[in-house]
Design a protein around this motif. Structure first.
Motif, PDB file in Angstrom:
ATOM      1  N   CYS A 259     -20.414  -6.868  39.332  1.00  0.00           N
ATOM      2  CA  CYS A 259     -20.777  -7.953  38.393  1.00  0.00           C
ATOM      3  C   CYS A 259     -20.253  -7.579  37.009  1.00  0.00           C
ATOM      4  O   CYS A 259     -19.561  -6.567  36.865  1.00  0.00           O
ATOM      5  CB  CYS A 259     -22.294  -8.142  38.361  1.00  0.00           C
ATOM      6  N   SER A 260     -20.613  -8.383  35.987  1.00  0.00           N
ATOM      7  CA  SER A 260     -20.057  -8.096  34.667  1.00  0.00           C
ATOM      8  C   SER A 260     -20.644  -6.803  34.089  1.00  0.00           C
ATOM      9  O   SER A 260     -19.970  -6.086  33.344  1.00  0.00           O
ATOM     10  CB  SER A 260     -20.317  -9.270  33.717  1.00  0.00           C
ATOM     11  N   LEU A 261     -21.904  -6.501  34.431  1.00  0.00           N
ATOM     12  CA  LEU A 261     -22.534  -5.292  33.892  1.00  0.00           C
ATOM     13  C   LEU A 261     -21.779  -4.036  34.342  1.00  0.00           C
ATOM     14  O   LEU A 261     -21.527  -3.127  33.562  1.00  0.00           O
ATOM     15  CB  LEU A 261     -24.014  -5.208  34.326  1.00  0.00           C
ATOM     16  N   CYS A 262     -21.407  -4.020  35.651  1.00  0.00           N
ATOM     17  CA  CYS A 262     -20.718  -2.815  36.175  1.00  0.00           C
ATOM     18  C   CYS A 262     -19.203  -3.008  36.183  1.00  0.00           C
ATOM     19  O   CYS A 262     -18.482  -2.248  36.814  1.00  0.00           O
ATOM     20  CB  CYS A 262     -21.247  -2.477  37.557  1.00  0.00           C
ATOM     21  N   LYS A 263     -18.758  -4.026  35.484  1.00  0.00           N
ATOM     22  CA  LYS A 263     -17.323  -4.358  35.388  1.00  0.00           C
ATOM     23  C   LYS A 263     -16.689  -4.444  36.777  1.00  0.00           C
ATOM     24  O   LYS A 263     -15.579  -3.941  37.021  1.00  0.00           O
ATOM     25  CB  LYS A 263     -16.585  -3.340  34.525  1.00  0.00           C
ATOM     26  N   GLY A 264     -17.429  -5.015  37.717  1.00  0.00           N
ATOM     27  CA  GLY A 264     -16.889  -5.271  39.050  1.00  0.00           C
ATOM     28  C   GLY A 264     -16.855  -4.067  39.983  1.00  0.00           C
ATOM     29  O   GLY A 264     -16.477  -4.189  41.143  1.00  0.00           O
ATOM     30  N   THR A 265     -17.285  -2.878  39.479  1.00  0.00           N
ATOM     31  CA  THR A 265     -17.150  -1.677  40.314  1.00  0.00           C
ATOM     32  C   THR A 265     -18.360  -1.423  41.217  1.00  0.00           C
ATOM     33  O   THR A 265     -18.285  -0.670  42.181  1.00  0.00           O
ATOM     34  CB  THR A 265     -16.985  -0.411  39.450  1.00  0.00           C
ATOM     35  N   GLY A 266     -19.498  -2.019  40.876  1.00  0.00           N
ATOM     36  CA  GLY A 266     -20.714  -1.772  41.651  1.00  0.00           C
ATOM     37  C   GLY A 266     -21.441  -0.502  41.207  1.00  0.00           C
ATOM     38  O   GLY A 266     -22.541  -0.204  41.679  1.00  0.00           O
ATOM     39  N   TRP A 267     -20.839   0.263  40.293  1.00  0.00           N
ATOM     40  CA  TRP A 267     -21.441   1.524  39.837  1.00  0.00           C
ATOM     41  C   TRP A 267     -21.563   1.547  38.319  1.00  0.00           C
ATOM     42  O   TRP A 267     -20.722   0.993  37.624  1.00  0.00           O
ATOM     43  CB  TRP A 267     -20.589   2.725  40.275  1.00  0.00           C
ATOM     44  N   ILE A 268     -22.592   2.233  37.836  1.00  0.00           N
ATOM     45  CA  ILE A 268     -22.754   2.387  36.389  1.00  0.00           C
ATOM     46  C   ILE A 268     -22.858   3.869  36.059  1.00  0.00           C
ATOM     47  O   ILE A 268     -23.657   4.591  36.671  1.00  0.00           O
ATOM     48  CB  ILE A 268     -24.044   1.671  35.913  1.00  0.00           C
ATOM     49  N   GLU A 269     -22.052   4.296  35.082  1.00  0.00           N
ATOM     50  CA  GLU A 269     -22.093   5.709  34.696  1.00  0.00           C
ATOM     51  C   GLU A 269     -23.275   5.937  33.764  1.00  0.00           C
ATOM     52  O   GLU A 269     -23.434   5.229  32.776  1.00  0.00           O
ATOM     53  CB  GLU A 269     -20.779   6.051  33.985  1.00  0.00           C
ATOM     54  N   VAL A 270     -24.114   6.899  34.116  1.00  0.00           N
ATOM     55  CA  VAL A 270     -25.290   7.107  33.252  1.00  0.00           C
ATOM     56  C   VAL A 270     -25.438   8.497  32.667  1.00  0.00           C
ATOM     57  O   VAL A 270     -26.136   8.677  31.680  1.00  0.00           O
ATOM     58  CB  VAL A 270     -26.619   6.767  33.980  1.00  0.00           C
ATOM     59  N   LEU A 271     -24.838   9.497  33.263  1.00  0.00           N
ATOM     60  CA  LEU A 271     -25.050  10.826  32.682  1.00  0.00           C
ATOM     61  C   LEU A 271     -24.013  11.844  33.091  1.00  0.00           C
ATOM     62  O   LEU A 271     -23.226  11.625  34.015  1.00  0.00           O
ATOM     63  CB  LEU A 271     -26.447  11.356  33.009  1.00  0.00           C
TER      64      LEU A 271
END
Ligand code: PHE
Length: 338
Positions: A268-280
């Motif tokens: 989605c737009s939050l994960c820029k289409g990757t499905g993953w979010i970098e957090v740490l």
């Protein structure tokens, strides 16, 4: 004697015009003070025939008592009226239903509290360190010498020779390892500073550092701890992914991603289409760091992680711009009240 009568009427007339305690005090001084009217009357006693003196003296004293009593009476009445006026004016109407608005915890505080409570429940102790830090603790003790290119990743505010605003809560790792012998399980939340500013970077932001040092610690322990935190923060289906990375103070080092809590990993737009979010960022504590702090790296090892609290809060509460976190706009902050 005629004089006494005159003074008495003059006093009474003046007394009746007094409206404040200060005026009463002036009146008292005027009549009964050291060079007041009554005192001068008494001074004149020596000019009287001896037989009249006792009666005259007694009369003056009587007058003094009368004045005293009248002054006290009037001042008590004034004080009572003043008290009544204040009671009426300052009365609290407890039936009034418009209460003070409730305050709200800041989203960063909410996220910090939540992460810290999770870590406390796993036996971590919470510590805080100085924001004005030495180059030694912020960099050198963490295996980042003066000329190390890794310094470029953290654009630093230097304050004086060897003194800076800490760029990472990792500085607290060495401070703690120097004084505490393993086993160590600590977290350090706090502000960090870097010369950086746009929609996703602020010159001041918040991190939480985690450090475990013990015997036989593994990357699996790190992953298990992070999975536990992620599932509580973002839902039990949240997955944790490690990607190889580099930090001078951890070896091996990893970048940690979570499945996107917005789309569940579909993109989605939050994960820029990757499905993953970098957090740490995280890794196994570099043996050099342990040795710098006087811990025998042949006996002990450990893991460390550092996460941006603002980033976690932004993901968790859907905050689109990091600057909202620092602007203190009440309309934004109010939303976090219960
Ligand atoms: N201090 C690192 C940073 O600010 C994060 C980190 C902490 C990485 C601990 C590894 C271990 O980017």
């Amino acid at each position: 004697m005629a004089n006494i009568q005159e003074i008495k009427s003059a006093f009474e007339k003046e007394l009746s015009t007094c409206q404040t305690l200060a005026q009463l005090q002036d009146l008292k001084v005027k009549y009964m003070g050291k060079s007041g009217e009554l005192t001068s009357l008494l001074k004149g006693i020596k000019d009287l025939p001896a037989e009249e003196r006792p009666t005259f003296g007694a009369k003056v004293n009587e007058l003094r008592n009368i004045f005293e009593e009248k002054l006290n009476y009037k001042s008590a009445a004034m004080k009572a009226a003043e008290l009544q006026r204040r009671i009426n004016e300052e009365k609290v109407d407890i039936s009034l239903c418009e209460m003070q608005p409730w305050g709200a915890l800041h989203p960063v505080t909410l996220a910090k509290n939540e992460i810290c409570s999770l870590l406390i429940s796993m036996g971590f102790e919470v510590l805080e360190g100085p924001e004005i830090e030495t180059d030694y603790y912020n960099f050198q003790s963490l295996n980042i010498p003066y000329d190390h290119p890794a310094r470029d990743m953290q654009d630093t505010f230097y304050l004086a020779d060897g003194i800076l605003l800490r760029t990472q809560t990792s500085a607290m790792q060495s401070r703690h390892m120097e004084v505490k012998k393993p086993p160590i399980k600590m977290v350090c939340p706090g502000k960090v500073y870097r010369s950086d500013s746009d929609a996703s970077h602020s010159p001041v932001f918040h991190q939480i550092e985690g450090l475990v040092v013990d015997k036989n610690v593994t990357l699996c322990d790190l992953k298990g701890t992070l999975e536990y935190i992620a599932s509580h923060l973002f839902g039990k289906d949240t997955k944790v992914r490690f990607r190889p990375s580099f930090f001078p103070f951890t070896e091996p080092s990893v970048e940690v991603d979570l499945t996107c809590c917005n789309c569940g990993g579909k993109g989605c737009s939050l994960c820029k289409g990757t499905g993953w979010i970098e957090v740490l960022g995280a890794g196994m504590v570099n043996p050099k760091v342990l040795e710098n702090c006087g811990i025998d790296s042949s006996e002990y090892n450990g893991y460390a992680f550092g996460m941006g609290i603002d980033r976690i809060a932004m993901i968790k509460y859907g905050i689109p711009d990091i600057r909202l976190i620092f602007e203190n706009d009440q309309r934004f902050l109010k939303q976090f009240g219960k």
